[in-house]
Design a protein around this motif. Sequence first.
Motif, PDB file in Angstrom:
ATOM      1  N   VAL A 178       6.422  15.345  -1.860  1.00 52.88           N
ATOM      2  CA  VAL A 178       7.813  15.009  -1.546  1.00 52.88           C
ATOM      3  C   VAL A 178       7.950  14.613  -0.083  1.00 52.88           C
ATOM      4  N   ALA A 179       7.281  15.358   0.806  1.00 52.90           N
ATOM      5  CA  ALA A 179       7.370  15.069   2.239  1.00 52.90           C
ATOM      6  C   ALA A 179       6.834  13.673   2.555  1.00 52.90           C
ATOM      7  N   VAL A 180       5.722  13.309   1.935  1.00 50.43           N
ATOM      8  CA  VAL A 180       5.128  11.992   2.189  1.00 50.43           C
ATOM      9  C   VAL A 180       6.007  10.876   1.614  1.00 50.43           C
ATOM     10  N   LEU A 181       6.563  11.085   0.435  1.00 52.53           N
ATOM     11  CA  LEU A 181       7.462  10.083  -0.149  1.00 52.53           C
ATOM     12  C   LEU A 181       8.685   9.857   0.733  1.00 52.53           C
ATOM     13  N   VAL A 182       9.223  10.927   1.310  1.00 58.06           N
ATOM     14  CA  VAL A 182      10.351  10.792   2.243  1.00 58.06           C
ATOM     15  C   VAL A 182       9.922  10.014   3.481  1.00 58.06           C
ATOM     16  N   PHE A 183       8.711  10.281   3.966  1.00 58.61           N
ATOM     17  CA  PHE A 183       8.195   9.552   5.123  1.00 58.61           C
ATOM     18  C   PHE A 183       8.062   8.063   4.817  1.00 58.61           C
ATOM     19  N   PHE A 184       7.601   7.730   3.622  1.00 57.86           N
ATOM     20  CA  PHE A 184       7.480   6.324   3.240  1.00 57.86           C
ATOM     21  C   PHE A 184       8.847   5.643   3.238  1.00 57.86           C
ATOM     22  N   PHE A 229       0.820  -1.210   0.000  1.00 53.66           N
ATOM     23  CA  PHE A 229       0.000   0.000   0.000  1.00 53.66           C
ATOM     24  C   PHE A 229       0.854   1.260   0.000  1.00 53.66           C
ATOM     25  N   MET A 230       2.039   1.209   0.590  1.00 58.25           N
ATOM     26  CA  MET A 230       2.935   2.358   0.449  1.00 58.25           C
ATOM     27  C   MET A 230       3.334   2.540  -1.009  1.00 58.25           C
ATOM     28  N   PHE A 231       3.476   1.421  -1.726  1.00 65.73           N
ATOM     29  CA  PHE A 231       3.767   1.501  -3.156  1.00 65.73           C
ATOM     30  C   PHE A 231       2.578   2.117  -3.895  1.00 65.73           C
ATOM     31  N   VAL A 232       1.360   1.659  -3.545  1.00 59.95           N
ATOM     32  CA  VAL A 232       0.156   2.207  -4.174  1.00 59.95           C
ATOM     33  C   VAL A 232       0.031   3.696  -3.882  1.00 59.95           C
ATOM     34  N   TRP A 233       0.213   4.072  -2.622  1.00 63.75           N
ATOM     35  CA  TRP A 233       0.121   5.487  -2.250  1.00 63.75           C
ATOM     36  C   TRP A 233       1.181   6.313  -2.968  1.00 63.75           C
ATOM     37  N   SER A 234       2.381   5.741  -3.115  1.00 65.06           N
ATOM     38  CA  SER A 234       3.458   6.452  -3.817  1.00 65.06           C
ATOM     39  C   SER A 234       3.083   6.681  -5.272  1.00 65.06           C
ATOM     40  N   PHE A 285      11.284   6.416   5.159  1.00 65.72           N
ATOM     41  CA  PHE A 285      11.582   6.205   6.570  1.00 65.72           C
ATOM     42  C   PHE A 285      10.874   4.961   7.102  1.00 65.72           C
ATOM     43  N   VAL A 286       9.614   4.769   6.726  1.00 69.38           N
ATOM     44  CA  VAL A 286       8.857   3.609   7.203  1.00 69.38           C
ATOM     45  C   VAL A 286       9.466   2.314   6.663  1.00 69.38           C
ATOM     46  N   VAL A 287       9.890   2.322   5.409  1.00 68.56           N
ATOM     47  CA  VAL A 287      10.552   1.135   4.849  1.00 68.56           C
ATOM     48  C   VAL A 287      11.803   0.812   5.649  1.00 68.56           C
ATOM     49  N   TRP A 288      12.533   1.841   6.060  1.00 70.08           N
ATOM     50  CA  TRP A 288      13.717   1.598   6.902  1.00 70.08           C
ATOM     51  C   TRP A 288      13.326   0.975   8.231  1.00 70.08           C
ATOM     52  N   THR A 289      12.207   1.424   8.822  1.00 66.34           N
ATOM     53  CA  THR A 289      11.787   0.845  10.102  1.00 66.34           C
ATOM     54  C   THR A 289      11.504  -0.646   9.970  1.00 66.34           C
ATOM     55  N   LEU A 290      11.074  -1.084   8.787  1.00 67.49           N
ATOM     56  CA  LEU A 290      10.777  -2.498   8.587  1.00 67.49           C
ATOM     57  C   LEU A 290      12.048  -3.348   8.613  1.00 67.49           C
ATOM     58  N   THR A 291      13.203  -2.724   8.418  1.00 65.35           N
ATOM     59  CA  THR A 291      14.462  -3.471   8.448  1.00 65.35           C
ATOM     60  C   THR A 291      15.017  -3.609   9.858  1.00 65.35           C
ATOM     61  N   THR A 292      14.411  -2.935  10.836  1.00 66.91           N
ATOM     62  CA  THR A 292      14.970  -2.921  12.194  1.00 66.91           C
ATOM     63  C   THR A 292      14.561  -4.127  13.029  1.00 66.91           C
ATOM     64  N   GLU A 293      13.570  -4.900  12.557  1.00 66.90           N
ATOM     65  CA  GLU A 293      13.130  -6.090  13.287  1.00 66.90           C
ATOM     66  C   GLU A 293      13.176  -7.299  12.358  1.00 66.90           C
ATOM     67  N   PRO A 294      13.666  -8.448  12.858  1.00 65.31           N
ATOM     68  CA  PRO A 294      13.776  -9.645  11.998  1.00 65.31           C
ATOM     69  C   PRO A 294      12.434 -10.083  11.413  1.00 65.31           C
ATOM     70  N   GLU A 295      11.343  -9.968  12.198  1.00 65.16           N
ATOM     71  CA  GLU A 295      10.035 -10.434  11.729  1.00 65.16           C
ATOM     72  C   GLU A 295       9.553  -9.632  10.523  1.00 65.16           C
ATOM     73  N   THR A 296       9.728  -8.313  10.562  1.00 63.01           N
ATOM     74  CA  THR A 296       9.266  -7.478   9.459  1.00 63.01           C
ATOM     75  C   THR A 296      10.263  -7.461   8.302  1.00 63.01           C
ATOM     76  N   ALA A 297      11.543  -7.681   8.608  1.00 66.70           N
ATOM     77  CA  ALA A 297      12.547  -7.721   7.541  1.00 66.70           C
ATOM     78  C   ALA A 297      12.287  -8.888   6.599  1.00 66.70           C
ATOM     79  N   ALA A 298      11.786 -10.004   7.143  1.00 69.18           N
ATOM     80  CA  ALA A 298      11.481 -11.161   6.299  1.00 69.18           C
ATOM     81  C   ALA A 298      10.389 -10.828   5.297  1.00 69.18           C
TER      82      ALA A 298
END
Length: 329
Positions: free
Chosen positions: A261-267, A224-229, A269-282
């Motif tokens: 632009v601001a929202v795309l930058v925020f997205f 959905f972040m892809f769709v929103w983008s 950031f959220v993608v980066w947060t998904l890399t911080t935990e093993p469960e979401t990184a998978a």
Amino acid sequence: MEFWFALIKIVAILSLIVAGVIMVATRFTSPDGHVAQVSNLWNNGGWFPNGIMGVVAGFQIAVFAFVGLELVGTTAAEARNPRKTLPRAINSVPVRILIFYVGALLAILMVTPWSSVDPGQSPFVSMFSLVGLAGAASVVNFVVLTSAMSSANAGVFSTSRMMFGLSAEGSAPRFFRYLSTAGVPARALGVTALVLLLTIPVLYAGDSIIAAFTLITTVAAQLFMFVWSMILVSYICYRRKHPQRHAASEYKMPGGLFMCVAVLVFFAFVVWTLTTEPETAAGLVSLPIWLAGLGIAWAFVRRTATHRQAFEWFKAEMEKPVDHAELER
């Protein structure tokens, strides 16, 4: 159906907020000695007592919770008076977020300090149990079930319409272009419902239900972040290609290009947060695979004569001047 599903959820959340306000006003004391008070929001270590990464981790599930906001725009084609109802619906979204998300969270934390919240029990069940609601767990389970049905209902509606739209412009098989006598994309609807059944093997494939839930929510958040983008990028292209139409618009997006632009930058950031935990990184790994599959399918479909004919027709329709008088009629 969506109205009644949503109403159950709304009544439950509003009941929780009202109960929390009453408990704070009467300085309710829980069996473990905690007094309901506003200062519970900043006591016990203040804001971010365990560091900022706890907040970062919250974005992983918070993004999934907002999936479906784009449905406000999707319903434009079937709304009776979209020029009036859409702006009203869109403007109410921030207010609803503040009430139903932030309001419920504040009510829970004012009654029960964060350090005393049991992570193994639903905070809704805890709150309603303190109020004295008999069978609080059963009531909350009913609300959760109807909320899940609401989400699935909205997903089936939007996905079937998107598949029909893609088929109409030649970007999906002609099979999905069929409409029933009631104007419903019946074939797209049926396929969408069948795809929902794929969640059943996912539940049994993982180690636990929460693991399957984390995987599905992570994948959904990415998609959905892809769709929103894509919506944001389409808006930017629309402004560049049709500046006159944008200038004539009665309801413009606040902030325009800057907010895109601001929202795309925020997205990002959220993608980066998904890399911080093993469960979401998978789950993060699945997005490139899915997009690669879509790319291959797109390359195949666009080579067909049907695609070229449909796309040219769709493009010609989009280039026609808008007759606002006809739209009103």
